[in-house]
Design an enzyme around this catalytic site. Structure first.
Site, PDB file in Angstrom:
ATOM      1  N   LYS A 179      -3.224   8.947  -1.345  1.00  0.00           N
ATOM      2  CA  LYS A 179      -4.339   9.846  -1.638  1.00  0.00           C
ATOM      3  C   LYS A 179      -5.666   9.147  -1.344  1.00  0.00           C
ATOM      4  CE  LYS A 179      -1.848  12.476  -5.006  1.00  0.00           C
ATOM      5  NZ  LYS A 179      -1.255  12.350  -6.318  1.00  0.00           N
ATOM      6  N   ASP A 203       6.858   0.203   7.054  1.00  0.00           N
ATOM      7  CA  ASP A 203       7.672   1.222   7.723  1.00  0.00           C
ATOM      8  C   ASP A 203       6.862   2.491   8.003  1.00  0.00           C
ATOM      9  OD1 ASP A 203       7.455   1.982   5.115  1.00  0.00           O
ATOM     10  OD2 ASP A 203       9.595   2.105   4.691  1.00  0.00           O
ATOM     11  N   ASP A 236       0.785  -1.238   0.000  1.00  0.00           N
ATOM     12  CA  ASP A 236       0.000   0.000   0.000  1.00  0.00           C
ATOM     13  C   ASP A 236       0.816   1.286   0.000  1.00  0.00           C
ATOM     14  OD1 ASP A 236      -2.200  -1.708   0.137  1.00  0.00           O
ATOM     15  OD2 ASP A 236      -2.225  -1.692   2.333  1.00  0.00           O
TER      16      ASP A 236
HETATM   17  C1  SAM Z   1       5.768  -1.264  -1.952  1.00  0.00           C
HETATM   18  S1  SAM Z   1       5.845  -2.708  -2.931  1.00  0.00           S
HETATM   19  C2  SAM Z   1       6.678  -3.868  -1.824  1.00  0.00           C
HETATM   20  C3  SAM Z   1       7.282  -5.027  -2.563  1.00  0.00           C
HETATM   21  C4  SAM Z   1       7.777  -6.176  -1.662  1.00  0.00           C
HETATM   22  N1  SAM Z   1       6.668  -6.762  -0.918  1.00  0.00           N
HETATM   23  C5  SAM Z   1       8.839  -5.708  -0.710  1.00  0.00           C
HETATM   24  O1  SAM Z   1       8.555  -5.625   0.491  1.00  0.00           O
HETATM   25  O2  SAM Z   1       9.941  -5.428  -1.168  1.00  0.00           O
HETATM   26  C6  SAM Z   1       4.167  -3.325  -2.917  1.00  0.00           C
HETATM   27  C7  SAM Z   1       3.966  -4.490  -3.876  1.00  0.00           C
HETATM   28  O3  SAM Z   1       2.635  -4.957  -3.792  1.00  0.00           O
HETATM   29  C8  SAM Z   1       2.120  -5.129  -5.111  1.00  0.00           C
HETATM   30  N2  SAM Z   1       0.649  -5.034  -5.038  1.00  0.00           N
HETATM   31  C9  SAM Z   1      -0.081  -3.934  -4.730  1.00  0.00           C
HETATM   32  N3  SAM Z   1      -1.409  -4.223  -4.745  1.00  0.00           N
HETATM   33  C10 SAM Z   1      -1.492  -5.556  -5.039  1.00  0.00           C
HETATM   34  C11 SAM Z   1      -2.595  -6.457  -5.206  1.00  0.00           C
HETATM   35  N4  SAM Z   1      -3.851  -6.036  -5.063  1.00  0.00           N
HETATM   36  N5  SAM Z   1      -2.329  -7.750  -5.508  1.00  0.00           N
HETATM   37  C12 SAM Z   1      -1.044  -8.172  -5.674  1.00  0.00           C
HETATM   38  N6  SAM Z   1       0.028  -7.361  -5.537  1.00  0.00           N
HETATM   39  C13 SAM Z   1      -0.183  -6.078  -5.219  1.00  0.00           C
HETATM   40  C14 SAM Z   1       2.783  -4.016  -5.897  1.00  0.00           C
HETATM   41  O4  SAM Z   1       2.749  -4.218  -7.293  1.00  0.00           O
HETATM   42  C15 SAM Z   1       4.208  -4.088  -5.332  1.00  0.00           C
HETATM   43  O5  SAM Z   1       4.993  -5.070  -5.955  1.00  0.00           O
END
Ligand code: SAM
Length: 190
Positions: free
Chosen positions: A101, A133, A97
């Site tokens: 916004k 975080d 997340d």
């Molecule tokens: C801020 S990144 C963190 C990536 C990883 N988990 C890390 O801690 O390094 C959030 C991840 O969640 C994925 N994501 C967000 N909404 C999602 C959803 N509804 N289903 C699957 N993945 C999702 C994003 O594409 C991204 O790869």
């Protein structure tokens, strides 16, 4: 994932071993570290960014781990609905997340809406581990999970100072390097 109303994870990876799910694995570092740490374990990832789902799934196969782990280009909020009851031993959600916004609220992964599906798909004593975080987000997540029937905090409370899973996500490694506080929550299915 394959088509069908229900998809059995045991048909996607090596049968007979526990299956853990990472929601949003991004670049996939946690999957590789976790598979290396626990040899008799399978993992799935649901990643909404097609590029990273494809890259990580291909990298797992190239590393000879294709029978133990798969990453699918899926919105976890929808894909989870298709997994059978009690089919997962643990669900990880690391640093989800990254949107702030009001109009992006509908994108939130950790929400009261997701929790019944988390509870349903976890096996008895299965666990949910969430880390972030962002303190406000941790408080919101805790509220959403605390009010979800079927999940109880780990002994000593839901907040953990350390990650006990012998594997870190890419974002977690970066947060540690940057000296950011990490808020970790661990719950167990009753
Ligand atoms: C801020 S990144 C963190 C990536 C990883 N988990 C890390 O801690 O390094 C959030 C991840 O969640 C994925 N994501 C967000 N909404 C999602 C959803 N509804 N289903 C699957 N993945 C999702 C994003 O594409 C991204 O790869």
């Amino acid at each position: 994932m394959p088509e069908g109303e229900r998809v059995d994870p045991r048909a996607l990876v090596r049968p007979g071993w526990p299956i853990e799910l990472e929601i949003g694995p991004g670049r996939g570092g946690f999957l590789f570290e976790r598979l290396a740490a626990v040899p008799e374990l399978c993992m799935l990832g649901f990643e909404i960014r097609r590029k990273w789902a494809t890259i990580v799934d291909n990298k797992l196969a190239a590393a000879g781990l294709g029978q133990r782990a798969r990453v699918f280009y899926e919105d976890a909020r929808i894909a989870l609905l298709r997994l059978p009851d009690g089919s997962l031993s643990r669900i990880y959600i690391h640093f989800p997340d990254p949107w702030w916004k009001k109009r992006h609220e509908k994108r939130l992964v950790v929400s009261p809406w997701l929790m019944p599906q988390v509870v349903r798909t976890l096996a008895p004593n299965g666990e949910l581990f969430v880390q972030t975080d962002v303190e406000d987000r941790a408080n919101e997540y805790q509220e959403a999970i605390d009010t979800a029937p079927g999940l109880v905090a780990a002994p000593g409370g839901p907040r953990l100072a350390e990650n006990p899973f012998q594997a870190r996500s890419p974002r977690e490694h970066r947060a540690i390097k940057d000296g950011l506080p990490i808020h970790r929550l661990l719950y167990r299915k009753t």
